[in-house]
Design a protein around this motif. Structure first.
Motif, PDB file in Angstrom:
ATOM      1  N   ASN A 173      53.120  35.615  41.410  1.00 38.59           N
ATOM      2  CA  ASN A 173      53.136  34.611  41.166  1.00 38.59           C
ATOM      3  C   ASN A 173      53.080  34.047  42.359  1.00 38.59           C
ATOM      4  O   ASN A 173      52.002  32.767  41.831  1.00 38.59           O
ATOM      5  CB  ASN A 173      54.032  34.293  39.909  1.00 38.59           C
ATOM      6  N   ALA A 174      54.118  33.474  42.722  1.00 37.34           N
ATOM      7  CA  ALA A 174      53.845  32.271  43.997  1.00 37.34           C
ATOM      8  C   ALA A 174      53.062  32.308  45.314  1.00 37.34           C
ATOM      9  O   ALA A 174      52.017  31.317  45.643  1.00 37.34           O
ATOM     10  CB  ALA A 174      55.209  32.854  44.854  1.00 37.34           C
ATOM     11  N   LEU A 175      52.655  33.919  45.407  1.00 34.58           N
ATOM     12  CA  LEU A 175      50.714  33.682  45.756  1.00 34.58           C
ATOM     13  C   LEU A 175      50.153  33.134  45.080  1.00 34.58           C
ATOM     14  O   LEU A 175      49.365  32.277  46.061  1.00 34.58           O
ATOM     15  CB  LEU A 175      50.595  35.265  45.876  1.00 34.58           C
ATOM     16  N   ASN A 176      49.881  33.743  44.217  1.00 32.40           N
ATOM     17  CA  ASN A 176      49.034  32.436  43.011  1.00 32.40           C
ATOM     18  C   ASN A 176      48.501  31.043  42.941  1.00 32.40           C
ATOM     19  O   ASN A 176      47.728  30.193  43.124  1.00 32.40           O
ATOM     20  CB  ASN A 176      48.882  33.029  41.533  1.00 32.40           C
ATOM     21  N   ASP A 177      49.903  30.646  42.686  1.00 31.44           N
ATOM     22  CA  ASP A 177      50.349  29.260  42.937  1.00 31.44           C
ATOM     23  C   ASP A 177      49.609  29.025  44.106  1.00 31.44           C
ATOM     24  O   ASP A 177      49.506  27.190  43.881  1.00 31.44           O
ATOM     25  CB  ASP A 177      51.379  28.885  42.475  1.00 31.44           C
ATOM     26  N   LEU A 183      43.140  25.827  47.234  1.00 26.13           N
ATOM     27  CA  LEU A 183      41.663  26.026  46.920  1.00 26.13           C
ATOM     28  C   LEU A 183      41.175  24.795  46.116  1.00 26.13           C
ATOM     29  O   LEU A 183      40.541  24.288  46.805  1.00 26.13           O
ATOM     30  CB  LEU A 183      41.531  27.149  45.380  1.00 26.13           C
ATOM     31  N   MET A 184      42.462  23.552  45.389  1.00 25.57           N
ATOM     32  CA  MET A 184      42.105  22.758  44.883  1.00 25.57           C
ATOM     33  C   MET A 184      42.449  21.833  46.685  1.00 25.57           C
ATOM     34  O   MET A 184      41.236  20.776  45.952  1.00 25.57           O
ATOM     35  CB  MET A 184      42.997  22.154  44.102  1.00 25.57           C
ATOM     36  N   ALA A 185      42.925  22.152  46.917  1.00 28.97           N
ATOM     37  CA  ALA A 185      43.641  20.514  47.991  1.00 28.97           C
ATOM     38  C   ALA A 185      42.068  21.211  48.678  1.00 28.97           C
ATOM     39  O   ALA A 185      41.465  19.443  49.408  1.00 28.97           O
ATOM     40  CB  ALA A 185      44.478  21.285  48.801  1.00 28.97           C
ATOM     41  N   TYR A 186      41.659  21.996  49.576  1.00 26.61           N
ATOM     42  CA  TYR A 186      40.438  22.492  50.107  1.00 26.61           C
ATOM     43  C   TYR A 186      38.899  21.868  49.400  1.00 26.61           C
ATOM     44  O   TYR A 186      38.175  21.129  50.312  1.00 26.61           O
ATOM     45  CB  TYR A 186      39.714  24.079  50.640  1.00 26.61           C
ATOM     46  N   ALA A 187      38.778  22.068  47.927  1.00 29.34           N
ATOM     47  CA  ALA A 187      37.676  21.431  47.684  1.00 29.34           C
ATOM     48  C   ALA A 187      37.875  20.220  47.251  1.00 29.34           C
ATOM     49  O   ALA A 187      36.712  19.471  46.936  1.00 29.34           O
ATOM     50  CB  ALA A 187      37.580  22.004  46.113  1.00 29.34           C
ATOM     51  N   GLN A 327      44.612  32.974  35.854  1.00 32.70           N
ATOM     52  CA  GLN A 327      45.728  33.691  37.092  1.00 32.70           C
ATOM     53  C   GLN A 327      44.883  34.870  37.893  1.00 32.70           C
ATOM     54  O   GLN A 327      44.441  35.566  36.880  1.00 32.70           O
ATOM     55  CB  GLN A 327      47.610  34.809  36.197  1.00 32.70           C
ATOM     56  N   SER A 328      44.392  34.339  39.411  1.00 38.74           N
ATOM     57  CA  SER A 328      43.528  35.520  40.077  1.00 38.74           C
ATOM     58  C   SER A 328      43.940  36.964  40.283  1.00 38.74           C
ATOM     59  O   SER A 328      44.023  37.659  40.520  1.00 38.74           O
ATOM     60  CB  SER A 328      43.022  35.011  40.544  1.00 38.74           C
ATOM     61  N   ARG A 329      45.461  37.300  40.393  1.00 34.58           N
ATOM     62  CA  ARG A 329      46.611  37.677  41.155  1.00 34.58           C
ATOM     63  C   ARG A 329      47.552  38.169  39.843  1.00 34.58           C
ATOM     64  O   ARG A 329      48.144  37.414  39.407  1.00 34.58           O
ATOM     65  CB  ARG A 329      46.683  37.405  41.535  1.00 34.58           C
ATOM     66  N   TYR A 330      47.998  39.373  39.160  1.00 32.23           N
ATOM     67  CA  TYR A 330      48.870  39.744  38.913  1.00 32.23           C
ATOM     68  C   TYR A 330      49.196  41.622  39.304  1.00 32.23           C
ATOM     69  O   TYR A 330      48.473  41.936  39.372  1.00 32.23           O
ATOM     70  CB  TYR A 330      48.869  40.205  37.336  1.00 32.23           C
ATOM     71  N   LEU A 331      50.700  41.496  38.830  1.00 35.21           N
ATOM     72  CA  LEU A 331      51.307  42.406  39.209  1.00 35.21           C
ATOM     73  C   LEU A 331      51.080  43.985  37.972  1.00 35.21           C
ATOM     74  O   LEU A 331      51.572  43.415  36.727  1.00 35.21           O
ATOM     75  CB  LEU A 331      52.551  42.481  39.311  1.00 35.21           C
TER      76      LEU A 331
END
Length: 377
Positions: A173-177, A183-187, A327-331
């Motif tokens: 979840n931390a990697l997702n955040d 992603l939002m900052a670069y865009a 959420q693009s990644r999940y366990l």
């Protein structure tokens, strides 16, 4: 003829070889077996398995625009990161805050010094011991991670395995955040730069129009060419009319004089318009007309390019925002932490057999080396 050999008898070297076998093989094997069956405490295993999955569903904007790569969509081996995290000191410290790791694994110290954790361990000791009680099997081809957690109590082993799964999910979840924030900052940075570029291009075009007093030089040129074409048409009509009248009227006819005057004025006006189009300087400016047209076209090209860049950056920003909302990644846990009913560890028969094999090989090598050296003397 030499006399036949006498009956075999036990020599001193034979007694030494047997004694060495007893001391180097049998006694250590008995000591290992006695420790494993008498001293060593039973350990219970909890098995769990999980992997990292990524949401591969495409958005409508991605399907229409194909801007996923432009928006910064990328992939990395999250399973490799998770594999290292499970064995890291950070995870040990996190779980140590929630579970009494030291208290559980030091309860049999010093009664079981081999399989128990020494009393008052440092964090380095605990991390080293962690490698023994948490056994990780990782398949890089499939990204599957399987854990086998050992403890002196089946409930504690299951609880520890559940804690590892929970911390792994928190790490994902931390990697997702972090990925969403990046992603939002670069865009957003790309969008802000594109917007600033568009504003600068439009401001430059406005300053050009204010300085020259010309809204669109191309329109002015087209208008002047239109006036010139009209004058040429009028001149052609006047010439035709003059030719028709000259064939039937006297040379001093007032109509001919009027037509001649009209033709003369029209030709003068055409010459004046042509002079205006071919003059070096534009009225109200010290710049020639071709240079002014080149400057205007350059400004228009900059504005159009800035508009296209802004539209692309805006589309990429919409894609990034849509990707960040899910959420693009999940366990994915494919084996939930199990609870053992019998102690599988320490594997007494296996360890005893391996110890016996190792001791036998060491004894055989030492015996061969001894007799090889003895025969050379």
């Amino acid at each position: 003829m030499r006399p036949p050999a006498g009956p075999a008898r036990v020599e001193r070297r034979h007694r030494g070889l047997i004694l060495s076998f007893v001391l180097l093989v049998l006694v250590p094997i008995l000591a290992v077996a006695a420790y494993l069956w008498v001293v060593a405490e039973d350990q219970y295993a909890s098995v769990t398995g999980f992997t990292v999955q990524q949401d591969e569903g495409g958005t409508a904007a991605e399907l229409l625009g194909g801007l996923a790569e432009f928006a910064g969509a990328g992939q990395q081996s999250d399973s490799d990161v998770l594999y290292e995290f499970v064995q890291s000191q950070e995870l040990v410290e996190r779980i140590r805050e929630d579970l009494d790791l030291v208290g559980h694994y030091t309860q049999h110290w010093p009664g079981d010094p081999v399989f128990a954790l020494p009393a008052e361990p440092t964090i380095e000791d605990l991390v080293a011991y962690w490698q023994r009680i948490v056994r990780v099997a990782y398949d890089q081809s499939t990204g599957l991670i399987e854990l086998r957690v050992l403890a002196f109590d089946p409930a504690f082993a299951q609880t520890l395995a559940q804690a590892i799964v929970a911390e792994s999910q928190a790490m994902i979840n931390a990697l997702n955040d972090q990925a969403r924030a990046d992603l939002m900052a670069y865009a957003r940075d790309d969008l802000d730069r594109a917007l600033e570029r568009l504003r600068a291009a439009r401001q430059a075009l406005t300053e050009f129009r204010t300085r020259t007093g010309i809204v669109d030089p191309q329109a002015d040129v087209q208008g002047q060419f239109g006036v010139l074409n009209t004058l040429q048409q009028q001149l052609a009509g006047a010439l035709i009319e003059y030719d028709l009248l000259a064939g039937s009227a006297d040379p001093g006819d007032p109509r001919l004089v009027q037509l001649e005057r009209r033709i003369e004025v029209t030709r003068a006006r055409i010459a004046e318009e042509r002079e205006t189009l071919s003059s070096d300087a534009v009225e109200g400016s010290d710049v020639d007309f071709p240079t002014l047209m080149a400057e205007y076209e350059s400004l228009v090209v900059d504005r159009e390019f800035a508009e296209e860049t802004y539209r692309a950056a805006l589309s990429a920003f919409d894609i990034a925002r849509e990707k960040a909302q899910r959420q693009s990644r999940y366990l994915a846990t494919f084996v939930r932490p199990t609870r053992a009913q019998s102690a599988e560890y320490p594997q007494r028969f296996t360890l005893t057999g391996l110890a016996g094999l190792f001791l036998l090989l060491v004894w055989a090598i030492l015996a061969l080396v001894y007799y090889s050296v003895r025969d050379r003397q």
